[in-house]
Design a protein around this motif. Structure first.
Motif, PDB file in Angstrom:
ATOM      1  N   TYR A 155      25.138  10.069  47.660  1.00  0.00           N
ATOM      2  CA  TYR A 155      25.191  11.221  46.760  1.00  0.00           C
ATOM      3  C   TYR A 155      23.940  12.080  46.920  1.00  0.00           C
ATOM      4  CZ  TYR A 155      29.293   9.613  44.077  1.00  0.00           C
ATOM      5  OH  TYR A 155      30.548   9.239  43.678  1.00  0.00           O
ATOM      6  N   GLY A 156      22.785  11.428  47.065  1.00  0.00           N
ATOM      7  CA  GLY A 156      21.545  12.179  47.270  1.00  0.00           C
ATOM      8  C   GLY A 156      21.606  13.030  48.521  1.00  0.00           C
ATOM      9  N   MET A 157      22.140  12.458  49.607  1.00  0.00           N
ATOM     10  CA  MET A 157      22.305  13.219  50.848  1.00  0.00           C
ATOM     11  C   MET A 157      23.269  14.386  50.639  1.00  0.00           C
ATOM     12  SD  MET A 157      22.557  10.199  53.732  1.00  0.00           S
ATOM     13  CE  MET A 157      22.837  11.370  55.070  1.00  0.00           C
ATOM     14  N   LEU A 158      24.372  14.105  49.954  1.00  0.00           N
ATOM     15  CA  LEU A 158      25.379  15.139  49.732  1.00  0.00           C
ATOM     16  C   LEU A 158      24.834  16.270  48.865  1.00  0.00           C
ATOM     17  CD1 LEU A 158      28.309  15.851  50.390  1.00  0.00           C
ATOM     18  CD2 LEU A 158      29.002  14.601  48.338  1.00  0.00           C
ATOM     19  N   TYR A 159      24.044  15.926  47.830  1.00  0.00           N
ATOM     20  CA  TYR A 159      23.411  16.958  46.996  1.00  0.00           C
ATOM     21  C   TYR A 159      22.583  17.907  47.861  1.00  0.00           C
ATOM     22  CZ  TYR A 159      24.430  14.507  42.579  1.00  0.00           C
ATOM     23  OH  TYR A 159      25.055  13.921  41.513  1.00  0.00           O
ATOM     24  N   TYR A 206      25.725  20.457  40.802  1.00  0.00           N
ATOM     25  CA  TYR A 206      26.534  19.444  40.118  1.00  0.00           C
ATOM     26  C   TYR A 206      27.941  19.975  39.841  1.00  0.00           C
ATOM     27  CZ  TYR A 206      21.758  17.802  39.123  1.00  0.00           C
ATOM     28  OH  TYR A 206      20.452  17.414  39.227  1.00  0.00           O
ATOM     29  N   ASP A 207      28.060  21.262  39.552  1.00  0.00           N
ATOM     30  CA  ASP A 207      29.381  21.875  39.359  1.00  0.00           C
ATOM     31  C   ASP A 207      30.156  21.915  40.680  1.00  0.00           C
ATOM     32  OD1 ASP A 207      29.036  22.454  36.621  1.00  0.00           O
ATOM     33  OD2 ASP A 207      28.063  24.363  37.065  1.00  0.00           O
ATOM     34  N   PHE A 208      29.486  22.360  41.715  1.00  0.00           N
ATOM     35  CA  PHE A 208      30.148  22.605  42.993  1.00  0.00           C
ATOM     36  C   PHE A 208      30.526  21.317  43.713  1.00  0.00           C
ATOM     37  CE2 PHE A 208      30.498  23.822  47.440  1.00  0.00           C
ATOM     38  CZ  PHE A 208      31.134  25.052  47.378  1.00  0.00           C
ATOM     39  N   ILE A 209      29.712  20.297  43.570  1.00  0.00           N
ATOM     40  CA  ILE A 209      29.855  19.082  44.380  1.00  0.00           C
ATOM     41  C   ILE A 209      31.032  18.212  43.952  1.00  0.00           C
ATOM     42  CG2 ILE A 209      28.482  17.445  43.021  1.00  0.00           C
ATOM     43  CD1 ILE A 209      27.116  16.592  45.614  1.00  0.00           C
ATOM     44  N   ARG A 265      32.579  14.769  46.203  1.00  0.00           N
ATOM     45  CA  ARG A 265      32.045  13.421  45.982  1.00  0.00           C
ATOM     46  C   ARG A 265      32.872  12.355  46.703  1.00  0.00           C
ATOM     47  NH1 ARG A 265      28.139  12.784  42.031  1.00  0.00           N
ATOM     48  NH2 ARG A 265      27.802  14.577  40.664  1.00  0.00           N
ATOM     49  N   ILE A 266      34.153  12.613  46.865  1.00  0.00           N
ATOM     50  CA  ILE A 266      35.030  11.643  47.502  1.00  0.00           C
ATOM     51  C   ILE A 266      34.581  11.328  48.922  1.00  0.00           C
ATOM     52  CG2 ILE A 266      36.663  13.319  48.451  1.00  0.00           C
ATOM     53  CD1 ILE A 266      37.559  10.000  46.686  1.00  0.00           C
ATOM     54  N   TRP A 267      33.856  12.256  49.562  1.00  0.00           N
ATOM     55  CA  TRP A 267      33.336  11.988  50.903  1.00  0.00           C
ATOM     56  C   TRP A 267      32.355  10.819  50.867  1.00  0.00           C
ATOM     57  CZ3 TRP A 267      31.877  17.580  52.979  1.00  0.00           C
ATOM     58  CH2 TRP A 267      33.057  18.313  53.139  1.00  0.00           C
ATOM     59  N   ALA A 268      31.429  10.846  49.930  1.00  0.00           N
ATOM     60  CA  ALA A 268      30.460   9.757  49.817  1.00  0.00           C
ATOM     61  C   ALA A 268      31.156   8.458  49.414  1.00  0.00           C
ATOM     62  CB  ALA A 268      29.383  10.122  48.793  1.00  0.00           C
TER      63      ALA A 268
END
Length: 329
Positions: free
Chosen positions: A209-213, A244-247, A251-254
């Motif tokens: 999640y940190g990477m995705l953020y 946080y809104d956009f992601i 999230r399903i990717w992570a």
């Protein structure tokens, strides 16, 4: 790709028009054309010449803590020069249209969660299929209620935003319960825990999640969108709440990469290290997790009949949102 520097004593400097990475194992040269982001933890350092080379090539430099949480970043001043986008983003954030947009992203996440659990339920030999079925039914019911709430909304109010967040929390609790039951024996966890994580699966998920953020924030900045102007998530000092809104729908990717790693037993005890109150991902764990996520993000993926990598799809959506904000009356 994302260049991750986490070996103690490693330094990055400029050698002609390339980055040279130096540590006890030797030297390695990397072209800036191959890099989108440079990630460094507290054990690494980077020279000013290397920073300038990164800025010239619009490469984001990210400083993270042990859990992978961003602490500081350096990026090109050319990112997002259009102030009109951000002025309109402020209006969008306070509008009914903006809330509907954010609510739809949460609804999409719920749909993805239910579909992912359904896939796991019938693709693997799970311990408690009936418990996963119950979680799927609850998520689908919550998604339906959220959809009805958004459809019947007339105007923007704080109660509506709070209700969206409440339904999202309910769906997420049941989703992670189902995900825990779908994992191989020995990896079951009691619930979602953040920093620090209480178990290996949450530890890996936190890092992903940190990477995705960081990926999402950079793409928003490049498109000219301010990551700190929230819609569904309330403004918080020093928090990129629009991320946080956009992601939500990404999230399903992570989640997918984390599950795949544990499904094939790619990680073991030495890949985690204890910290006060929980676990961190050790260096050996990062060397397993990071390439797996990169491979997933940069493999071909079909979306809306267009074949691109997942990162390209993310970039396209950011630019499309920026265009709609720019054209907003």
């Amino acid at each position: 790709m994302q260049l991750v520097i986490d070996t103690f004593g490693t330094s990055v400097h400029r050698k002609q028009n390339a980055f040279e990475i130096v540590n006890k194992e030797g030297k390695k040269r990397v072209s800036p054309q191959k890099i989108r982001t440079i990630v460094l933890n507290c054990a690494a350092k980077i020279s000013s010449d290397a920073v300038i080379l990164a800025v010239e090539n619009e490469i984001d430099i990210l400083f993270v803590d042990k859990s992978g949480k961003p602490q500081a970043r350096v990026w090109s001043h050319k990112f997002g020069p259009l102030t009109t986008i951000r002025k309109n983003q402020l209006k969008f954030a306070e509008s009914q249209e903006g809330l509907a947009w954010a609510g739809q992203r949460v609804w999409k996440k719920m749909q993805q969660q239910a579909a992912f659990l359904y896939q796991l339920r019938y693709s693997f030999s799970v311990l408690s299929p009936e418990k996963i079925d119950a979680c799927i039914k609850t998520i689908e019911a919550v998604a339906l209620q959220l959809q009805e709430l958004l459809r019947s909304a007339k105007g923007r109010d704080k109660g509506l935003a709070a209700s969206c967040r409440g339904w999202e929390g309910t769906a997420s609790r049941h989703y992670f319960q189902g995900l825990a039951w779908a994992l191989p024996p020995g990896y079951h966890f009691a619930g979602r825990t953040k920093r620090p994580a209480k178990d290996p699966f949450n530890c890996v998920l936190n890092y992903l999640y940190g990477m995705l953020y960081s990926f999402v924030e950079v793409e928003l900045l490049k498109a000219g969108i301010d990551p700190h102007i929230g819609v569904l998530h309330a403004d918080q000092y020093k928090r990129p709440v629009f991320v946080y809104d956009f992601i939500e729908s990404y999230r399903i990717w992570a989640d997918t990469v984390a599950f795949r790693l544990f499904q094939r037993y790619a990680l073991n005890e030495r890949d985690f290290e204890p910290c006060e109150g929980g676990l961190w991902l050790a260096g050996s764990g990062k060397r397993e997790v990071i390439p797996a996520f990169h491979q997933y993000l940069y493999e071909p993926y079909s979306l809306k009949k267009k074949q691109k990598t997942r990162m390209q799809h993310l970039s396209v959506e950011c630019r499309q949102l920026a265009k709609s904000l720019l054209q907003r009356e």
